[in-house]
Design a protein around this motif. Sequence first.
Motif, short mmCIF file in Angstrom:
data_model
loop_
_atom_site.label_atom_id
_atom_site.label_comp_id
_atom_site.label_asym_id
_atom_site.label_seq_id
_atom_site.Cartn_x
_atom_site.Cartn_y
_atom_site.Cartn_z
N LYS A 51 -148.38 -78.99 8.38
CA LYS A 51 -147.10 -78.36 8.66
C LYS A 51 -145.96 -79.36 8.84
CE LYS A 51 -149.32 -74.39 10.91
NZ LYS A 51 -149.48 -73.63 12.18
N GLN A 52 -146.20 -80.40 9.64
CA GLN A 52 -145.14 -81.35 9.94
C GLN A 52 -144.80 -82.15 8.69
OE1 GLN A 52 -145.81 -83.69 13.45
NE2 GLN A 52 -143.96 -84.92 13.17
N VAL A 53 -143.51 -82.17 8.36
CA VAL A 53 -143.05 -82.82 7.12
C VAL A 53 -142.58 -84.25 7.41
CG1 VAL A 53 -141.36 -82.73 5.25
CG2 VAL A 53 -142.39 -80.61 6.12
N GLY A 54 -142.93 -85.16 6.55
CA GLY A 54 -142.47 -86.54 6.63
C GLY A 54 -142.42 -87.14 5.24
N GLU A 55 -142.15 -88.43 5.16
CA GLU A 55 -142.06 -89.12 3.87
C GLU A 55 -143.40 -89.73 3.49
OE1 GLU A 55 -139.27 -92.36 1.47
OE2 GLU A 55 -138.90 -91.96 3.60
N VAL A 56 -143.72 -89.65 2.22
CA VAL A 56 -144.96 -90.24 1.71
C VAL A 56 -144.78 -91.76 1.64
CG1 VAL A 56 -146.60 -90.32 -0.20
CG2 VAL A 56 -145.41 -88.17 0.34
N ALA A 57 -145.67 -92.48 2.33
CA ALA A 57 -145.62 -93.94 2.38
C ALA A 57 -146.96 -94.49 1.91
CB ALA A 57 -145.30 -94.42 3.79
N VAL A 58 -146.92 -95.44 0.97
CA VAL A 58 -148.14 -95.91 0.31
C VAL A 58 -148.38 -97.38 0.61
CG1 VAL A 58 -149.28 -96.26 -1.92
CG2 VAL A 58 -147.81 -94.26 -1.57
N ARG A 59 -149.60 -97.69 0.99
CA ARG A 59 -150.08 -99.07 1.08
C ARG A 59 -151.31 -99.16 0.20
NH1 ARG A 59 -153.34 -101.96 5.36
NH2 ARG A 59 -152.86 -104.16 5.12
N SER A 60 -151.28 -99.99 -0.82
CA SER A 60 -152.41 -100.04 -1.74
C SER A 60 -152.39 -101.33 -2.55
CB SER A 60 -152.39 -98.84 -2.71
OG SER A 60 -151.47 -99.05 -3.76
N HIS A 61 -153.52 -101.55 -3.23
CA HIS A 61 -153.63 -102.70 -4.14
C HIS A 61 -152.69 -102.57 -5.32
CE1 HIS A 61 -155.79 -99.80 -6.49
NE2 HIS A 61 -156.80 -99.74 -5.63
N GLY A 62 -152.20 -101.36 -5.56
CA GLY A 62 -151.34 -101.14 -6.73
C GLY A 62 -149.86 -101.30 -6.46
N VAL A 63 -149.47 -101.45 -5.20
CA VAL A 63 -148.04 -101.52 -4.90
C VAL A 63 -147.43 -102.77 -5.53
CG1 VAL A 63 -146.34 -101.83 -3.05
CG2 VAL A 63 -148.17 -100.15 -2.80
N MET A 64 -146.29 -102.57 -6.14
CA MET A 64 -145.62 -103.59 -6.94
C MET A 64 -145.35 -104.89 -6.18
SD MET A 64 -141.68 -102.22 -6.97
CE MET A 64 -140.79 -101.96 -5.43
N LYS A 65 -145.16 -105.93 -6.96
CA LYS A 65 -144.71 -107.21 -6.42
C LYS A 65 -143.26 -107.11 -5.97
CE LYS A 65 -145.08 -112.13 -7.50
NZ LYS A 65 -145.59 -113.11 -8.52
N GLY A 66 -142.49 -106.26 -6.63
CA GLY A 66 -141.09 -106.05 -6.29
C GLY A 66 -140.31 -105.66 -7.53
N TYR A 67 -139.01 -105.51 -7.37
CA TYR A 67 -138.13 -105.21 -8.50
C TYR A 67 -137.59 -106.52 -9.08
CZ TYR A 67 -138.04 -100.35 -6.87
OH TYR A 67 -138.39 -99.07 -6.47
N TRP A 68 -137.63 -106.62 -10.39
CA TRP A 68 -137.17 -107.82 -11.09
C TRP A 68 -135.68 -108.05 -10.85
CZ3 TRP A 68 -138.45 -112.12 -13.51
CH2 TRP A 68 -137.66 -112.64 -14.55
N LYS A 69 -135.37 -109.20 -10.29
CA LYS A 69 -133.98 -109.62 -10.05
C LYS A 69 -133.20 -108.60 -9.21
CE LYS A 69 -132.78 -110.48 -14.38
NZ LYS A 69 -132.07 -111.01 -15.59
N ASN A 70 -133.88 -108.00 -8.22
CA ASN A 70 -133.22 -107.00 -7.38
C ASN A 70 -133.87 -107.01 -5.99
OD1 ASN A 70 -131.91 -104.79 -6.26
ND2 ASN A 70 -131.97 -103.61 -8.16
N ASP A 71 -133.57 -108.05 -5.22
CA ASP A 71 -134.18 -108.21 -3.89
C ASP A 71 -133.76 -107.09 -2.94
OD1 ASP A 71 -135.42 -110.49 -4.76
OD2 ASP A 71 -133.92 -111.85 -3.92
N HIS A 72 -132.52 -106.64 -3.06
CA HIS A 72 -132.03 -105.60 -2.15
C HIS A 72 -132.83 -104.31 -2.32
CE1 HIS A 72 -129.36 -103.15 0.26
NE2 HIS A 72 -129.15 -102.33 -0.77
N ALA A 73 -133.03 -103.89 -3.58
CA ALA A 73 -133.81 -102.67 -3.83
C ALA A 73 -135.25 -102.84 -3.38
CB ALA A 73 -133.74 -102.31 -5.31
#
Length: 530
Positions: free
Chosen positions: A366-388
């Motif tokens: 019932k209680q709604v929240g945001e989906v947050a993922v921790r996994s081996h698949g999570v990206m290294k980051g966004y290319w040339k976009n540290d802020h994002a």
Amino acid sequence: MNMPLVLPQFLDRAVALYGEKDAVHCEERVFTYRQLNNRVNQLSRGLRELGIGKEDRVAYLAGNSLEMLEGFYGVFQIGAVMVPLNIRLKPEDYVFILNHSEAKVLFVDQDLYGLIKPVIDQFETVKHIIVHYKDQETLETGYDDWLATYSSDAFDRAELDENDVCSLLYTSGTTGDPKGVMLTHRNNYLHALSTMHHLRVTDSDVYLHVLPMFHVNGWGSPFYYTANGATHICSRKSTPESIFKALQEHKVSILHMAPTVLNALLLYHDQHHPVINQDIRVVIAGSAPPPAFIVRVEEELGWEFIQVYGMTESSPLSLISTIHSHLTGLSKNEQTELKAKAGFSMIGSDVRIVDENGVEVAHDGKQVGEVAVRSHGVMKGYWKNDHATEQALQNGRLLTGDMGTIDENGYINIVDRKKDVIISGGENISSIEVEGVLYEHPAVLEAAVIAVPHEKWGETPHAYIVLREHRNATEQEIIAFCKQKLAHFKVVTSITFVNELPKTASGKIQKVQIRDAYWEAQGITGRLVN
């Protein structure tokens, strides 16, 4: 000695164990795994001759073809980075992505060459364009002739590290310029191991590429089906007729797609009644299907329905909605309700629903929240976009922007995108819930629900609907139908009937585009609420 987890190992395994087995069928051409490997070696030599080395970006604008499949391995074994391009973008989008990624080589299907032809002179780093299925209309290098000039002998690979970036995948850019998601060999390798387990992939599988390979590496399908020695069936263009034909001819056992594509297959089946004798698993992601949709797939088509969830930034899959063994005693309707959810965490993923403070919500469904993922698949980051990158990766987790609940059995249900939640008179309305009811109406083929301004309530739900062929329904009839199944404040207050809805290349309805067009037509620059 530890072995780095790098993707060329998957093709090595297939060659060693299944060298003479059919690896890929592509438009009348058939290649064994040994022959596929030979072509990959030729491609790698050709790229190296062009001066491509480790960390250089190589872009592909292609459909589901042999050339696209072998491209992954040919690029990877020289340590370069694959940049698959969405085939439904505008020419100016290709200019941005190719320049931003600093791609040096572009492979393009002849049928798609017209997408880049007007803007080729704007490419800043692309030095070579090579055309698959080349005809006389282009002056660029033809792939087949170019490939044939290189040896297929064993290739001396670059030294690869599992933390090397191998995929640079650009998001849709619906709220600005596309962002380049950096995935490593390790990301994709461990994602493949988890996914092949949950999808029960074996060497007896025949996989039909319906989902575009450029869409998050086809959800990793070039990797885990190859690792298991399965057979790939490729077609540069897919229609319901060609898909059913391939299912029959090749005895396909599994395929991936968006719900809208599966909906088109259901419609074709209703009209033409093709006979499929083998067991088929169909893997769906992109938007939450209503339970009634799942029932049709399993009863009318006789296919096993498997719902998965993920996003580009997590390689992509992290949830799967199959039925736990201890829940098989539930009624059929209860099991269908579970299959319609995004699912539970796959092995190697820890997916939680968190509140605005990052605290996990109650497992009460019932209680709604945001989906947050921790996994081996999570990206290294966004290319040339540290802020994002900093915005997306917080406290060791990937914040997805999807809102959901989690029940006592660990099944997560996506209730909406954060930006798609409708706030009417202070009440939150899930557009997905409303769409689920609309899909139950016998005349509705497709539906998308957005927020529209309302003088009293701030916002109310508005539906865009595509009717089934030879079916009719009025706005009043559908609203009355909704009133029977929804709380009054959730009922759509107005409807726009359209012939089609805008979709991504993978078949997902582009609700952002629909909403922006509506609000722009009303002369409103931003939503009144939320």
